[in-house]
Write a protein that holds these residues in place. Structure first.
Motif, mmCIF file in Angstrom:
data_model
loop_
_atom_site.group_PDB
_atom_site.id
_atom_site.type_symbol
_atom_site.label_atom_id
_atom_site.label_comp_id
_atom_site.label_asym_id
_atom_site.label_seq_id
_atom_site.Cartn_x
_atom_site.Cartn_y
_atom_site.Cartn_z
ATOM 1 N N ALA A 138 0.823 -1.207 0.000
ATOM 2 C CA ALA A 138 0.000 0.000 0.000
ATOM 3 C C ALA A 138 0.862 1.264 0.000
ATOM 4 O O ALA A 138 0.345 2.383 0.016
ATOM 5 N N ALA A 140 3.151 4.296 -1.308
ATOM 6 C CA ALA A 140 2.921 5.114 -2.505
ATOM 7 C C ALA A 140 3.931 4.818 -3.612
ATOM 8 O O ALA A 140 3.660 5.043 -4.788
ATOM 9 N N ASP A 179 -9.841 1.537 3.635
ATOM 10 C CA ASP A 179 -8.914 2.552 3.152
ATOM 11 C C ASP A 179 -7.595 1.920 2.696
ATOM 12 O O ASP A 179 -7.029 2.285 1.673
ATOM 13 N N LYS A 183 -6.043 1.875 -1.086
ATOM 14 C CA LYS A 183 -4.691 2.314 -1.449
ATOM 15 C C LYS A 183 -3.976 1.239 -2.258
ATOM 16 O O LYS A 183 -3.324 1.519 -3.266
ATOM 17 N N ASN A 187 -2.678 1.147 -6.363
ATOM 18 C CA ASN A 187 -1.304 0.950 -6.823
ATOM 19 C C ASN A 187 -1.205 -0.020 -7.995
ATOM 20 O O ASN A 187 -0.114 -0.313 -8.465
ATOM 21 N N ARG A 332 -9.281 6.391 -9.695
ATOM 22 C CA ARG A 332 -8.103 6.886 -8.992
ATOM 23 C C ARG A 332 -8.164 8.394 -8.837
ATOM 24 O O ARG A 332 -8.630 9.079 -9.743
#
Lengths: 332, 284, 287
Positions: A138, A140, A179, A183, A187, A332
């Motif tokens: 998750a 970034a 959540d 995430k 990705n 997204r």
């Protein structure tokens, strides 16, 4: 009238090779799409054993395809004596329509799943992004490759594993878990429809930092692409993915093949079969065989689907239209 | 049945050639048995859905986004194919050169290649490490795993429609008009635009329409190259597939019906346009 | 002699220097990019394990059976669709009647139906919960998940090709020649064979080629109705899919290369026929 002639001609021509009605000296095993070589290894020893014990020869015919598609075909008349699937829900679909007995999971040991696997990671050599656990997915800076949970059972397990991990991490906070999964799915640059497509995307298109797929598929990936380019990372926790088997009662009763069909599925629990399964990177139930292949399978703490209240509940809450997956699987 | 009705209605006005009842009867029965019966059976299945359920299944934001992605990509694909198809069919029909037969041969490859193989091959070419992708991506042009990839796959799988519809018509063109225009001093471009294009326009439109219809239904080639992200690169055919995977025949059929209706209307409009043009030409 | 030259196609194939060269160049480059590269990728993968690996993959008994089944399907489907296509074209282009555009549009419907949906639609008729499914089961007639089902689904998908290719040309040629033949006393079928068919034979040929190519390559519809039984109901595209999913992509692409080669056979056939025709014309012109 003319159409009748043409049609009859077409039927006649094409029926010719099928004129001989199948005898119960063969059974049809309808299976999932990445099990071709696995069952090509399993069937000959079973046939030898059946011959030795009963003095009869039996041929095991194989059909391979996406598990849900296979189940739909059986519902529409594909005469499968046994099913060997990679999704519990697809056997359940057969049970719901009365083709398979309702308590099919009790018909064989281990909830009718002779072997199991788990969602696991494959990373590029040297693990440059240091991916070890679910929360790394998750991050970034990580691009994750996995198939579409809407079309792939493989990806549904990945989704569940991530969700279960998050629930534990955030003390059962559903919102935080959602959540987290949002995430993670954010990705993912490509949602292939199946595990094989995702593998191609990761390996040949060189897209993404980690491929999430069944541990058992690592075998095929190594065979196809070589073992030196990738590293297998088994996360400390994951979800137990069952490979359910069942006798299709409606078909075996009609074809009088129950005995051989049941023997065939029972054979999958024999030490010999378990050894073949383990060699193909499936985790097995037989304690001795499991011990023998211990080095191949790192220790993992496994959640089961019971954590989510069983498959019917999972379908309703997570995967049905408008469910949690649809809510987090958004723009997204 | 319908053939009989038509025979009774307009006797004599159709012309003097024989075989109308035979060919019409044969055509309608075959069409009915092979094509319309399955579609009717499918629609029957969908009719299990209430109107409300039908609307919900076909107009969810995700479905609407999928229609849009599909339609836009299909339009891009056929625009590309109109130009390319015209070029190919013209060169094949008009010029003789070494390798013409080879060029002619490869035109049908997109049909013969299973769509999934085409999809994998195209993705390999346009991925960032592919033959084309390695040059395009540094320029900021992303094709694989993005919307242009969908258009590319559609264009590839529907190209033969345009070429093969135009080619026989160009081969059959009467050269007198062109000669006359040239003698009167028209440039090659003028000859093409003023003399040739109007004659082959119906075939071009027909080919493009077929290609468009095919694009709307294409699945196998696209799923490999598309990316399949909801709202961005998810096509209608994938949504149908997803509903089927969920054992939801009703919703799958509902979405398929919408796509089919759009394609059918486009083709009907084209055919009506052509019928009108035919009458116009006949009168003139 | 001169008359023979002007109707002859070869006379079309000429043109002004620069435009000709530019257009040919463009076409060749475009074909190389759009068609050549994907085909090249298929063949590169196919021979990824060398010629030996390729041969091993395509000569496996299952591969051979898949090739046989695909060819059988083409052999059944193409003639049926040829008869249908010519019949539709005759009814639509040689007569005037109301509602033509509806029929033409209906004929084209299979083009716009997603192949998977086409397969499911076929199931809805012949599958065990389909319209005639129970009757078929009671009489022990296997249609779905057997060869007849594969043929039915392929017929559905490819039915418009011949009609679609032949119709525009028949339309363009009108009915004058046929009517003249009628007046001269030729029967209907004779008129069709001697007058109409020669006029549309190339369009018919393109239709047959497209139909054959599409039958060979059809995957989506067939995959729904085939049952995927190894060595029994796997057509070549289904076999390719199976190998690909089982992590044997060189095998999968080897099988795909066979499919490509099979498709080329039909076109080579065309080149041969065309060459013979040209030769015949040249002889005629010289005599």
């Amino acid at each position: 009238m003319k159409k009748g002639v043409v049609f009859a001609a077409a039927l006649g021509l094409s029926l010719a090779p099928l004129a001989v009605q199948a005898q119960p000296a063969d059974i049809l095993n309808v299976s999932y799409d990445i099990a071709r070589e696995l069952y090509a290894q399993l069937n000959p020893p079973f046939q030898a054993q059946w011959q030795k014990e009963g003095g009869q020869s039996v041929e095991v015919r194989q059909s391979h395809g996406g598990s849900s598609k296979q189940a739909r075909s059986i519902l529409e008349g594909l005469p499968a004596d046994v099913v060997t699937f990679n999704q519990v829900t697809d056997v359940q679909a057969l049970a719901n329509r009365g083709l398979v007995r309702a308590d099919w999971q009790q018909a064989f040991p281990n909830q009718a799943s002779p072997y199991y696997s788990l969602p696991s990671f494959l990373v590029r050599k040297g693990n440059p992004k240091h991916i070890h656990n679910w929360d790394d997915l998750a991050r970034a800076d990580v691009r994750v490759v996995m198939p579409n949970p809407k079309t792939s059972g493989n990806a549904r397990y990945t989704y569940l594993a991530a969700y279960a991990f998050a629930l534990e991490k955030f003390g059962n906070d559903q919102e935080k878990a959602k959540d987290f999964v949002r995430k993670l799915l954010g990705n993912v640059p490509v949602f292939d429809t199946g595990g094989r497509g995702a593998t191609t995307t990761f390996v040949e298109r060189e897209t993404g930092d980690v491929l999430v797929t069944f541990e058992a598929e690592v075998n095929g990936i190594r065979k196809e692409f070589g073992a030196d380019k990738f590293e297998s990372i088994v996360p400390p926790v994951s979800v137990l993915a069952e490979f359910p088997v069942a006798v299709v009662d409606k078909v075996v009763d009609k074809r009088d093949s129950r005995k051989v069909a049941t023997a065939y599925l029972n054979y999958l629990w024999s030490p010999e079969a378990q050894d073949i399964l383990a060699r193909n990177y499936n985790r097995v139930r037989d304690a001795k065989v499991a011990e023998k292949y211990k080095a191949q399978f790192p220790e993992v703490r496994l959640y089961t689907v019971e954590l989510f209240g069983g498959w019917s509940n999972i379908q309703k809450v997570h995967f049905a239209e408008g469910g949690i997956l649809d809510q987090v699987f958004e723009k997204r | 049945m319908s053939a009989g009705v038509l025979t009774a209605k307009v006797p004599g006005r159709r012309g003097i050639l024989p075989g109308f009842s035979l060919t019409m009867g044969l055509s309608v029965s075959y069409l009915g048995l092979i094509v319309l019966l399955p579609i009717a059976a499918l629609l029957l299945k969908a009719s299990g859905l209430s109107w409300h359920e039908f609307v919900v299944a076909t107009t969810s934001p995700r479905a609407l986004a999928a229609y849009e992605v599909t339609a836009v990509s299909a339009l891009e694909a056929v625009a590309f194919n109109a130009v390319l198809g015209l070029l190919f069919s013209w060169v094949l029909a008009r010029y003789d050169f070494p390798g013409r037969r080879l060029l002619d041969s490869v035109m049908d490859l997109p049909f013969a290649m299973p769509t999934a193989v085409a999809g994998v091959a195209l993705t390999a070419a346009f991925a960032h490490n592919g033959v084309f992708g390695q040059f395009l991506e540094p320029l900021g042009i992303k094709i694989a795993h993005a919307q242009p990839g969908i258009a590319m796959a559609m264009a590839f799988t529907s190209l033969p429609f345009v070429v093969r519809t135009l080619q026989p018509v160009i081969e059959d063109l009467d050269l007198d008009g062109e000669e006359a225009a040239r003698i009167l001093g028209a440039s090659e471009l003028q000859v093409f635009l003023r003399v040739v294009l109007p004659v082959i326009a119906p075939a071009l439109i027909a080919g493009v329409t077929l290609a468009f219809a095919r694009c709307l239904g294409e699945f196998g080639a696209i799923i490999f190259i598309a990316g399949n992200r909801p709202f961005e690169t998810e096509i209608a055919a994938l949504l149908i597939y997803i509903r089927l995977e969920e054992y939801d025949y009703g919703a799958a059929t509902a979405i398929a019906t919408v796509v089919l209706a759009v394609a059918f209307l486009v083709m009907l409009a084209t055919n009506a346009l052509q019928a009108w043009q035919q009458r116009y030409l006949d009168k003139g | 002699m001169l008359a023979a030259m002007t109707v002859h196609h070869r006379s079309h194939r000429q043109g002004a220097g620069t435009a000709r060269r530019v257009l040919i160049g463009l076409a060749v480059v475009a074909a190389a990019v759009v068609l050549g590269v994907p085909t090249g990728i298929v063949f590169a993968h196919a021979f990824g394990k060398g010629v030996e690996g390729w041969w091993k993959a395509v000569s496996a008994p299952e591969a051979l059976h898949a090739i046989y089944l695909s060819l059988l399907t083409v052999a059944v489907v193409v003639p049926i669709n040829a008869v249908y296509g010519l019949s539709v074209a005759w009814a639509v282009t040689k007569f005037r009647w109301q509602g033509k555009k509806w029929l033409v549009s209906l004929i084209e419907v299979p083009f716009s139906v997603s192949p998977i949906v086409a397969g499911v639609a076929t199931l809805m008729v012949y599958g065990s919960s389909g319209l005639v499914g129970e009757w078929l089961m009671d009489h022990d007639i296997k249609v779905m998940f057997a060869v007849p089902g594969i043929i039915l689904a392929t017929l559905f998908v490819t039915s418009p090709f011949v009609a679609r290719e032949v119709m525009p040309l028949m339309q363009l040629q009108g009915t004058d020649e046929e009517e003249a033949a009628q007046v001269l006393g030729a029967g209907g079928f004779r008129t069709f064979l001697r007058v109409t068919l020669p006029n549309v034979k190339w369009a018919l040929f393109y239709g047959l080629i497209l139909c054959a190519a599409r039958s060979l390559g059809e995957f989506g519809a067939v995959s729904v109705v085939s049952g995927h039984i190894r060595g029994e109901t796997n057509t070549l595209p289904l076999y390719i899919d199976l190998l690909y999913h089982d992590y044997d992509s060189s095998g999968a692409f080897a099988a795909a290369s066979v499919l490509t080669l099979l498709a080329l056979v039909t076109v080579v056939l065309k080149a041969v026929v065309e060459g013979r025709r040209d030769a015949a014309h040249d002889d005629e012109a010289l005599s």
